[in-house]
Design an enzyme around this catalytic site. Structure first.
Site, short mmCIF file in Angstrom:
data_model
loop_
_atom_site.label_atom_id
_atom_site.label_comp_id
_atom_site.label_asym_id
_atom_site.label_seq_id
_atom_site.Cartn_x
_atom_site.Cartn_y
_atom_site.Cartn_z
N SER A 194 4.16 10.12 8.04
CA SER A 194 4.56 11.04 7.14
C SER A 194 5.37 12.47 8.25
CB SER A 194 3.57 11.97 6.40
OG SER A 194 2.94 10.83 6.25
N LEU A 209 1.08 -1.20 0.29
CA LEU A 209 0.18 -0.09 0.29
C LEU A 209 0.91 1.54 0.27
CD1 LEU A 209 -3.18 0.59 2.41
CD2 LEU A 209 -0.82 2.02 2.51
N ARG A 232 1.69 15.26 14.36
CA ARG A 232 2.14 14.43 13.49
C ARG A 232 2.51 15.23 12.32
NH1 ARG A 232 -2.10 10.96 14.01
NH2 ARG A 232 -3.56 11.12 12.47
N ASP A 233 3.01 14.46 10.88
CA ASP A 233 3.45 15.36 10.27
C ASP A 233 3.95 16.70 10.07
OD1 ASP A 233 1.66 12.71 9.73
OD2 ASP A 233 0.23 14.23 9.36
N ASP A 266 0.27 8.65 1.91
CA ASP A 266 0.57 9.90 1.65
C ASP A 266 1.90 10.42 1.21
OD1 ASP A 266 -1.62 9.76 3.86
OD2 ASP A 266 -0.13 10.34 5.50
C1 FRU Z 1 -2.56 10.43 7.13
C2 FRU Z 1 -1.99 9.90 7.87
C3 FRU Z 1 -1.14 10.81 9.17
C4 FRU Z 1 0.33 10.13 9.18
C5 FRU Z 1 0.43 8.53 8.20
C6 FRU Z 1 0.53 7.42 8.88
O1 FRU Z 1 -2.51 10.20 5.98
O2 FRU Z 1 -2.81 8.97 9.13
O3 FRU Z 1 -1.29 11.83 9.58
O4 FRU Z 1 1.38 10.45 9.44
O5 FRU Z 1 -1.52 8.47 7.82
O6 FRU Z 1 0.18 6.50 7.52
#
Ligand code: FRU
Length: 485
Positions: free
Chosen positions: A106, A43, A165-166, A46
């Site tokens: 991410s 899969l 996160r991110d 992001d």
């Molecule tokens: C968004 C998310 C992000 C996270 C990532 C994990 O799709 O949920 O917030 O970092 O996917 O795969």
């Protein structure tokens, strides 16, 4: 649908040989993309770490090697000289430290002089499955690999929930500081963004405060994947609010929105010029991430995941799913965002389609729309029935896209019919079709619509209203589907 145990989803990849047979199997699928970045196995979700550095575009995607399931996430790394031709470069980041033991989540990248820095979320979970998200960094080595710093940059704040996160990193020339924007959730489950600052990319990070967006104190339960960029003298803030439905978006609880406005780094306030807008009106578009603007203060480049969290797609049966969109150029004209397919895409045109020839798996269509109502049906069966149907109502300036007519239906509960409210009469349309996706750019990019689509062998026709003009081209294959781990 296969049921995965937690153990199966979070299995660590020990050797490429464990997934080579899966790659061989899925590479025979009729739905493998030919000019869109897609998962090498399993899969992709992001886009991460998207940047131009020393003439090379770097892009990673959230990757789960084992199948079409969200589990232990890696960064898989691809590179391109031109945003059109992509090569697999192998694993970018693997969850191999205690602080990222349950996933390298991410993040973004920034090119500074000779260095390319990556910022990501180390998703740590303890034996009771309690989560601690760490903000971590890595640098690009001379060999083109991502090398992690030994320790995270900073941990989560305990005055917000575990959803932090991110990291999106930006440089602010006025302040002479780097800023990190982190998608977050308050303790009472409101979506927000946390801001950190430092004069140095890899040290000295301090919490600066929570981003204020007047009028949007209560908007969704978590703001994933924030992105901010200055283009055309304005600031553009993009994020993916979730855990909420929004008007016009059916039952979906995952969205991707933007504001144009002004970012004030003194008060940490983003003042929007107007209400939020949807970045794309399609069924499958989420977690968009842009690169910093490159040599041109008027434009930025954006890429997104064709897919949504909590959704399921037909290639799940084949143990893979997901794809990146085409890169898009973003510009702001008269206060409005315009999104156009990456420049140079015309060079992929290999052969012009003959009138009423069936749609090849990879093609572009350019359509001039006559005045009045208009219909376009893609992927129709012989005789013109079924398909992905677009209807434009000239009176209400509304396009409606309906995917109920396709043989392979999916995510029915989320909704199969969506509207595109237009600001001006529909004049023209560019459609980019690949083996399992379609992207529509309307009126020069005033609106876009992205969707997965899985036509059967019988669904390759199209019909359109009389008076419309159509030109189409088969497009060249530009992504290598090589097994590089
Ligand atoms: C968004 C998310 C992000 C996270 C990532 C994990 O799709 O949920 O917030 O970092 O996917 O795969």
């Amino acid at each position: 649908m296969k049921e995965w145990t937690r153990e199966e989803r979070y299995r660590v990849l020990k050797s490429p040989e464990e997934i080579r047979p899966l790659h061989e199997r899925i590479s025979r699928s009729v739905y493998r993309q030919t000019y869109h970045v897609q998962p090498v196995t399993g899969l992709s979700s992001d886009p991460n770490g998207f940047a131009l550095h020393n003439g090379v575009w770097h892009l990673c995607y959230q990757w789960c090697p084992w199948g079409a399931v969200h589990g232990l996430k890696y960064w898989y790394h691809v590179t391109s000289p031109d945003l059109l031709h992509w090569s697999n470069a192998g694993i970018g980041l693997a969850p191999d430290r205690d602080y990222d033991n349950k996933g390298t989540h991410s993040g973004s990248a920034i090119s500074v002089g000779d260095n390319l820095y990556f910022f990501y979320t180390g998703n740590h979970r303890d034996e009771n499955w309690v989560r601690t998200p760490w903000t971590c960094a890595a640098v690009l080595t001379a060999e083109g690999k991502l090398e992690k710093l030994p320790e995270p940059l900073f941990g989560p704040r305990d005055d917000h929930s575990e959803h932090q996160r991110d990291p999106k990193v930006v440089w602010n020339e006025d302040k002479k500081k780097f800023y990190i924007f982190i998608g977050a959730q308050t303790l009472d489950k409101r979506g927000c963004v946390l801001i950190y600052e430092s004069e140095q990319p890899l040290e000295g990070w301090r919490f600066a405060g929570e981003l204020k967006v007047p009028g949007y104190e209560r908007f969704g339960g978590m703001w994933e994947c924030p992105y901010i960029v200055r283009i055309g003298g304005r600031d553009l803030l993009i994020f993916s609010p979730q855990y909420t439905t929004l008007p016009g978006r059916g039952a979906s609880t995952n969205h991707n929105v933007y504001f144009i406005g002004e970012m004030d780094y003194d008060s940490l306030t983003f003042t929007p010029d107007g209400p939020y807008r949807f970045l794309d009106f399609g069924f499958d578009f989420y977690a968009a991430q842009g690169a910093a603007n490159v040599d041109d203060p008027e434009k930025a480049v954006l890429i997104s995941w064709i897919g949504l969290p909590d959704n399921h797609y037909p290639t799940e049966e084949e143990d893979w799913e997901g794809s990146m969109t085409l890169p898009r150029e973003l510009r702001i004209r008269d206060g409005r965002l315009l999104q156009t397919p990456v420049s140079g895409i015309e060079t992929l045109r290999e052969r012009e389609l003959a009138a009423s020839e069936p749609l090849p798996a990879a093609c572009e269509l350019e359509i001039t729309v006559p005045e009045g109502d208009f219909d376009l049906n893609l992927f129709t069966r012989p005789g013109g029935s079924g398909g992905l149907r677009l209807h434009y109502d000239a009176e209400t300036l509304r396009c409606t896209v309906d995917r109920t007519g396709l043989d392979r239906r999916f995510n029915q509960k989320v909704g199969e019919v969506l509207d595109i409210p237009m600001e001006a009469p529909l004049r023209e349309l560019r459609v980019f079709i690949d083996s399992c996706s379609a992207e529509l750019f309307l009126n020069g990019g005033e609106a876009t619509f992205t969707t997965h689509v899985y036509p059967t062998e019988a669904e390759h026709g199209y019909t359109l209203s009389e008076g419309a003009k159509l030109r189409g081209w088969e497009l060249a294959k530009t992504v290598t589907d090589e097994f590089v781990i």
